[in-house]
Design a protein around this motif. Structure first.
Motif, short mmCIF file in Angstrom:
data_model
loop_
_atom_site.label_atom_id
_atom_site.label_comp_id
_atom_site.label_asym_id
_atom_site.label_seq_id
_atom_site.Cartn_x
_atom_site.Cartn_y
_atom_site.Cartn_z
N ALA A 45 0.93 -1.09 0.12
CA ALA A 45 -0.12 0.14 -0.15
C ALA A 45 0.97 1.24 -0.07
CB ALA A 45 -0.98 0.10 1.25
N GLN A 46 0.38 2.30 -0.73
CA GLN A 46 1.27 3.46 -0.85
C GLN A 46 0.09 4.82 -0.98
OE1 GLN A 46 3.87 2.37 -3.85
NE2 GLN A 46 2.79 3.31 -5.40
N ILE A 47 0.54 5.94 -0.56
CA ILE A 47 -0.20 7.02 -0.53
C ILE A 47 0.14 7.74 -1.92
CG2 ILE A 47 -0.67 9.46 0.50
CD1 ILE A 47 -1.47 7.78 2.42
N GLN A 48 -1.01 8.06 -2.66
CA GLN A 48 -0.58 8.66 -3.82
C GLN A 48 -0.71 10.26 -3.74
OE1 GLN A 48 0.11 7.38 -6.49
NE2 GLN A 48 -0.11 5.20 -6.02
N LEU A 96 -3.13 3.73 -3.06
CA LEU A 96 -2.92 2.56 -4.16
C LEU A 96 -2.57 1.32 -3.43
CD1 LEU A 96 -3.32 2.06 -7.27
CD2 LEU A 96 -0.89 2.67 -7.21
N VAL A 97 -3.40 0.25 -3.59
CA VAL A 97 -3.17 -1.27 -2.84
C VAL A 97 -2.73 -2.07 -4.35
CG1 VAL A 97 -4.00 -3.12 -1.64
CG2 VAL A 97 -4.65 -0.76 -1.16
N HIS A 98 -1.69 -2.69 -4.09
CA HIS A 98 -1.17 -4.02 -5.02
C HIS A 98 -1.39 -5.10 -4.16
CE1 HIS A 98 0.97 -0.85 -7.37
NE2 HIS A 98 1.15 -0.19 -6.27
N ASN A 99 -1.59 -6.14 -5.14
CA ASN A 99 -1.60 -7.42 -4.58
C ASN A 99 -0.62 -8.20 -5.50
OD1 ASN A 99 -1.73 -10.16 -3.69
ND2 ASN A 99 -3.96 -10.56 -4.31
N GLU A 100 0.59 -8.48 -4.72
CA GLU A 100 1.74 -9.15 -5.57
C GLU A 100 1.95 -10.53 -5.11
OE1 GLU A 100 3.36 -7.65 -8.11
OE2 GLU A 100 2.06 -5.86 -7.51
N LEU A 126 -4.64 2.70 12.56
CA LEU A 126 -4.87 1.35 11.75
C LEU A 126 -6.13 1.65 11.05
CD1 LEU A 126 -4.15 -1.52 14.27
CD2 LEU A 126 -2.58 -0.66 12.68
N LEU A 127 -6.03 1.51 9.44
CA LEU A 127 -7.17 1.68 8.55
C LEU A 127 -7.30 0.36 7.97
CD1 LEU A 127 -5.87 4.68 6.69
CD2 LEU A 127 -7.01 4.54 8.76
N TRP A 128 -8.73 -0.09 7.84
CA TRP A 128 -9.17 -1.24 7.02
C TRP A 128 -9.60 -0.76 5.74
CZ3 TRP A 128 -9.46 -6.38 7.10
CH2 TRP A 128 -10.24 -6.98 6.50
N ILE A 129 -8.63 -1.67 4.92
CA ILE A 129 -9.12 -1.33 3.40
C ILE A 129 -9.56 -2.55 2.82
CG2 ILE A 129 -8.04 -0.97 1.31
CD1 ILE A 129 -6.02 0.81 2.42
N GLU A 130 -10.84 -2.59 2.05
CA GLU A 130 -11.49 -3.68 1.37
C GLU A 130 -10.54 -4.35 0.20
OE1 GLU A 130 -15.46 -4.65 1.59
OE2 GLU A 130 -15.41 -3.70 3.61
N THR A 131 -10.33 -5.31 -0.02
CA THR A 131 -9.57 -6.00 -1.00
C THR A 131 -10.00 -7.23 -1.75
OG1 THR A 131 -8.09 -7.19 0.40
CG2 THR A 131 -7.41 -4.98 -0.06
N ALA A 132 -11.40 -7.00 -1.63
CA ALA A 132 -12.13 -8.50 -2.04
C ALA A 132 -12.10 -8.39 -3.60
CB ALA A 132 -13.63 -8.46 -1.75
N GLY A 133 -11.48 -9.48 -4.50
CA GLY A 133 -11.44 -9.33 -5.95
C GLY A 133 -10.27 -8.88 -6.38
N LEU A 134 -9.18 -8.60 -5.30
CA LEU A 134 -7.84 -8.07 -5.92
C LEU A 134 -7.03 -9.40 -6.12
CD1 LEU A 134 -6.56 -5.20 -6.39
CD2 LEU A 134 -5.80 -5.32 -4.06
N ILE A 135 -6.72 -9.69 -7.27
CA ILE A 135 -5.85 -10.83 -7.54
C ILE A 135 -4.48 -10.47 -7.83
CG2 ILE A 135 -7.86 -12.53 -8.53
CD1 ILE A 135 -6.93 -11.68 -11.29
N GLY A 137 -1.03 -9.44 -9.17
CA GLY A 137 -0.89 -8.62 -10.14
C GLY A 137 -1.56 -7.48 -10.29
N SER A 138 -2.74 -7.45 -9.67
CA SER A 138 -3.62 -6.27 -9.74
C SER A 138 -3.61 -5.06 -8.76
CB SER A 138 -5.18 -6.83 -10.07
OG SER A 138 -5.56 -7.43 -8.73
N GLN A 139 -4.00 -3.93 -8.93
CA GLN A 139 -4.22 -3.04 -7.97
C GLN A 139 -5.63 -2.31 -7.93
OE1 GLN A 139 -0.90 -0.77 -9.50
NE2 GLN A 139 -2.05 0.39 -10.97
N SER A 140 -5.85 -1.73 -6.78
CA SER A 140 -7.08 -0.93 -6.74
C SER A 140 -6.66 0.48 -5.96
CB SER A 140 -7.96 -1.62 -5.54
OG SER A 140 -8.97 -0.95 -5.35
N GLN A 141 -7.35 1.37 -6.38
CA GLN A 141 -7.21 2.85 -5.71
C GLN A 141 -8.40 3.17 -4.87
OE1 GLN A 141 -6.38 5.88 -8.61
NE2 GLN A 141 -6.12 7.41 -7.47
N VAL A 142 -8.02 3.54 -3.58
CA VAL A 142 -9.09 3.57 -2.54
C VAL A 142 -9.03 5.10 -2.05
CG1 VAL A 142 -9.85 2.86 -0.26
CG2 VAL A 142 -8.73 1.27 -2.01
#
Length: 180
Positions: A45-48, A96-100, A126-135, A137-142
């Motif tokens: 995870a990283q802050i954009q 930005l959250v990446h699943n590697e 502590l922050l909870w971020i939903e990542t359902a469906g993040l397979i 090599g993919s990433q999600s912007q939250v």
């Protein structure tokens, strides 16, 4: 005696086989020692960017009107030289959250650090971020709204998916609830 089976030898084999099966089931249940912790390690995870939102209108008006206590302080011993406490504001974080990794989780808990302009840590959350469906090599912007932040100009924000998480702290990380 030729037709008699050695029941002691069969009993030992059954016990040994039972222990092997139990160990294999335990390894599967624990994810081979990794489980959630191993899957979590694949996330980054990283802050954009971030945007500071001023206090609500009624709070801003109240801040503009000096209170009776404030007037008494000004008339008092000259303590007006002390800097005012920063107003509590809301901050919008673009994360930005990446699943590697190869696994997936419904969500991850990230560690947020708020630092002053000199880089000294002011606060940790502590922050909870939903990542359902993040397979893999993919990433999600939250976008996450952070409330009641004592922000001053120059403060910075940093997030990380910390690992490993010590056993005594896992109760604070929601994704570990599934392992119990």
């Amino acid at each position: 005696m030729k037709g008699t089976l050695n029941r002691t030898a069969w009993g030992r084999q059954d016990v040994a086989l039972g222990l092997i099966v139990a160990a294999a089931l335990l390894a599967l249940a624990c994810g081979g020692g990794g489980g959630v912790a191993e899957t979590r390690a694949g996330y980054i995870a990283q802050i954009q960017s971030f945007a500071v939102q001023g206090p609500a209108a009624d709070e801003a008006m109240a801040a503009d009107e000096p209170s009776a206590d404030a007037e008494a302080d000004v008339e008092g011993e000259g303590e007006g030289d002390m800097p005012a406490e920063p107003a509590l504001v809301n901050v919008m974080l673009d994360i930005l959250v990446h699943n590697e990794g190869s696994g997936t989780l419904e969500g991850i808990t990230v560690d947020l650090t708020i630092a002053d302009p000199d880089g000294m840590e002011k606060e940790r959350r502590l922050l909870w971020i939903e990542t359902a469906g993040l397979i893999k090599g993919s990433q999600s912007q939250v976008v996450h709204e952070l409330g009641d932040v004592a922000y001053t100009e120059g403060d910075g924000f940093h997030v990380e998916v910390r690992h490993p998480i010590p056993m005594e702290e896992r109760g604070d990380y929601r994704e570990f609830d599934a392992e119990e």
